[in-house]
Enzyme design. Structure first.
Site, short mmCIF file in Angstrom:
data_model
loop_
_atom_site.label_atom_id
_atom_site.label_comp_id
_atom_site.label_asym_id
_atom_site.label_seq_id
_atom_site.Cartn_x
_atom_site.Cartn_y
_atom_site.Cartn_z
N SER A 1 -45.66 33.23 -10.67
CA SER A 1 -46.44 32.31 -11.49
C SER A 1 -47.45 31.55 -10.63
O SER A 1 -48.36 32.13 -10.07
CB SER A 1 -45.49 31.37 -12.24
OG SER A 1 -46.19 30.59 -13.17
N ASP A 46 -43.49 35.37 -17.79
CA ASP A 46 -43.42 34.69 -16.50
C ASP A 46 -42.26 35.24 -15.66
O ASP A 46 -41.14 35.41 -16.15
CB ASP A 46 -43.21 33.18 -16.74
CG ASP A 46 -43.48 32.37 -15.49
OD1 ASP A 46 -43.17 32.86 -14.38
OD2 ASP A 46 -44.01 31.26 -15.61
#
Length: 629
Positions: free
Chosen positions: A337, A481
């Site tokens: 991320s 994610d």
């Protein structure tokens, strides 16, 4: 079956006896008397039986019956309905009764004076088939019988033979059905043959395509060896790179053709463009350059949204102490991320730390800006509070559309990876690694991945946090994610480095967190709210300290260094307020001041050079590979 035939025969006999008791109406008008067993002489009965027997024999032998009448016998013959005939000669008895009934009812169809003639003296007319059957004989009698007889037949005879067909199926219908069955069978066999032929054709096409692709790979390698001009070398190397990008499974064929030694020799040339092309081709083939220091140096960055500013502070301090940029301090950089964003900016784009921090703040302010009402509405139908299209547009502008493997053209670019989570396949969910390198031939990682995606696509997939941005579809995979599964990618980075450099030890592993916060309050011992339950699930899924605890116990001393500052309050992942970010950075600086000695040891481990023996060993190995025939 025998029982049914026996019942049918007995029913016909009962019908015959009953018919002799009931005379049809038109016979009563003519005054003809129906012969009975008491009135008729035995000779008439015998004569009638003889006529029936002659008719049966003539039918069997296909000859005409005799015209002369036989003389009556001198003694009485066997009674007409003898029990022995019914029990022993069942077939003959059935034929006898049917012929007798046919001869009797044939007179009913001819009204006039011939009706009163005795049955023995009536002339026989040749017929092609017997007139008596269950359908025709009973039907004829039905039309001439009184209502009492019709009721008897309908109530007694009909239930005894419910399964008998009235008329046989015509030969044309049977032929049509047989022809249709044959046609259906032929069509089924033909369809199966066509399907089998189609499968064989597809398999043959695949084999031919694979053989042709392998042959093209060999032809490209041979053409590269035959080249003599620098421009021609560059063109042939580029063609080989494009071929390997399109058909990655042909790497093994190219390696067997010993293309790596050829490319290593071409890399010694002084032309810069040729060296750039050769580096990309070697990266596609899975060739791994030796590490620049004594061992493998790894940088791992956790996910955490805007809290990635804490990781930036630690990197700035490492750079200040070592005097070298980040991309020269590490051989492998891995992030999740926000950590992937930092890893790409520092390792691939090689942006200075000051500019990287400004760009990071700009990205946070542009993306994490949303009206509460609009965000709530978007959250209801797209499961994303922020606009994913704006995020993609920003990534395309800042990161670019270059392929990951194309970054291997840069001479000082380390190995970089970004981690996402694939959620559309069968559970459990799996991690996906976006690599700017290819693993060596016949080496497989525990994690799926690819080097054939673009830079912005890798960041977009790795940062698709649920609730913040929409999931990202890429090929046949749906990415979210990477922090959903692996928020601390240090262990994954170590595994990937063992695949790349299996015989090289770990020199230094630096793991950077994005802050941790511990609540002082406790909940009830018997009840927790739904919000608390969800918070515990999210915190356990994104926990990073468990991985740190295991690696700290397993790795050798002075090899693993973890920097993760404490926060005075829980800062949200999408925090964009300036005062909160300033407070976050101040707490990070305080943490680094307290861990200055640990930071110095990490820099010392990162700066250890190779020994003379190690340098000589690597040089000899490279020369042997370069001139291998």
């Amino acid at each position: 079956m025998f029982f049914r035939v026996l019942v049918l025969v007995l029913s016909i006999i009962a019908l015959y006896l009953f018919c002799h008791r009931l005379r049809p109406p038109h016979l009563l008008e003519t005054g003809a008397a129906l012969p009975t067993t008491q009135q008729a002489p035995p000779s008439a009965i015998v004569a009638t039986a003889a006529e029936v027997q002659e008719q049966r024999e003539c039918r069997v032998t296909a000859t005409a019956p005799p015209t002369t009448t036989q003389a009556p016998p001198t003694k009485q013959a066997t009674p007409l309905f003898h029990p022995g005939s019914l029990s022993v000669n069942l077939g003959e008895t059935y034929d006898y009764v049917s012929q007798h009934i046919n001869s009797y009812f044939s007179s009913l169809t001819k009204p006039g004076p011939d009706v009163a003639q005795p049955m023995s003296s009536r002339p026989e007319t040749p017929r092609t088939e017997p007139s008596f059957s269950l359908g025709k004989g009973l039907g004829s009698y039905w039309s001439y019988s009184p209502p009492s007889v019709q009721g008897f037949i309908g109530s007694y005879i009909t239930p005894l033979v419910p399964r008998f067909r009235t008329e046989p199926k015509s030969a044309s219908v049977e032929a049509d059905e047989a022809a249709s069955d044959d046609a259906e069978g032929k069509e089924t066999v033909q369809s199966e043959d066509q399907e089998r032929a189609r499968r064989l054709l597809l398999q043959r096409e695949k084999i031919v395509a694979r053989v042709s692709v392998d042959n093209r790979t060999r032809a490209l390698v041979q053409a590269l060896r035959r080249a003599s001009d620098v421009r021609l070398y560059i063109r042939r190397v580029e063609d080989l790179s494009l071929h390997l990008l399109e058909f990655p499974e042909t790497r093994s064929v190219a390696v067997k053709e010993r293309v790596i030694p050829c490319l290593l020799r071409l890399r010694q040339a002084g032309d810069v463009c040729l060296q750039v092309a050769v580096r990309q081709a070697l990266a596609l083939l899975g060739f791994t350059e030796p590490v620049r220091k004594r061992g493998v140096r790894i940088l791992s960055i956790d996910g955490g949204g805007t809290r990635g500013l804490l990781a930036l502070q630690t990197l700035r301090r490492l750079q200040e102490v070592s005097g070298k940029p980040v991309h020269q301090l590490f051989d492998y950089i891995c992030g999740v991320s926000t950590g992937a964003i930092l890893g790409f900016m520092l390792g691939i784009l090689q942006i200075p730390l000051k500019d990287c921090e400004d760009l990071y703040r700009t990205l946070s302010s542009d993306v994490f800006k949303q009206n509460l009402i609009v965000g709530t509405v978007k959250m209801s139908w797209s499961h994303a509070f922020y606009d994913s299209q704006i995020w993609e547009k920003v990534l395309k502008e800042k990161m670019g559309s270059e392929l990951l493997i194309q970054t291997a053209r840069h001479p000082h670019c380390p190995k970089v990876a970004a981690v996402s989570t694939v959620v559309n396949h069968h559970p459990p969910v799996k991690a996906f690694v976006f690599r700017n390198y290819s693993l060596p031939v016949r080496v497989r990682s525990h994690y799926r991945g690819s080097c054939r995606h673009r830079l912005w696509e890798a960041i977009r997939a790795s940062s698709a946090a649920p609730g913040y941005f929409q999931e990202f579809a890429l090929g046949h995979d749906l990415h979210q994610d990477g922090g959903m599964l692996i928020n601390n990618p240090t262990a994954l980075a170590i595994h990937e480095c063992q695949c790349l450099w299996p015989d090289v030890p770990l020199q230094c592993v630096v793991s950077l967190g994005t802050g941790r916060f511990q609540t002082a309050g406790t909940t009830s011992a018997s009840y927790t709210s739904l919000k608390t339950k969800l918070s515990h699930v999210i915190s356990s899924a994104t926990d990073t300290e468990e991985v740190h605890t295991m690696l700290d116990a397993l790795l050798p001393p002075n090899t693993y260094f973890r920097f993760n500052p404490y926060m005075s309050e829980d800062v949200a992942l999408d925090e964009s307020r300036g005062e909160k970010l300033e407070q976050l950075q101040a707490e990070g600086l305080q943490y680094l001041e307290r861990n200055q000695e640990k930071l110095q040891r990490a820099v010392s481990e990162l700066s250890r050079d190779k020994s003379s023996t190690q340098r000589l060993s690597e040089w000899l190995r490279l020369r042997a590979l370069m001139f291998r025939i």
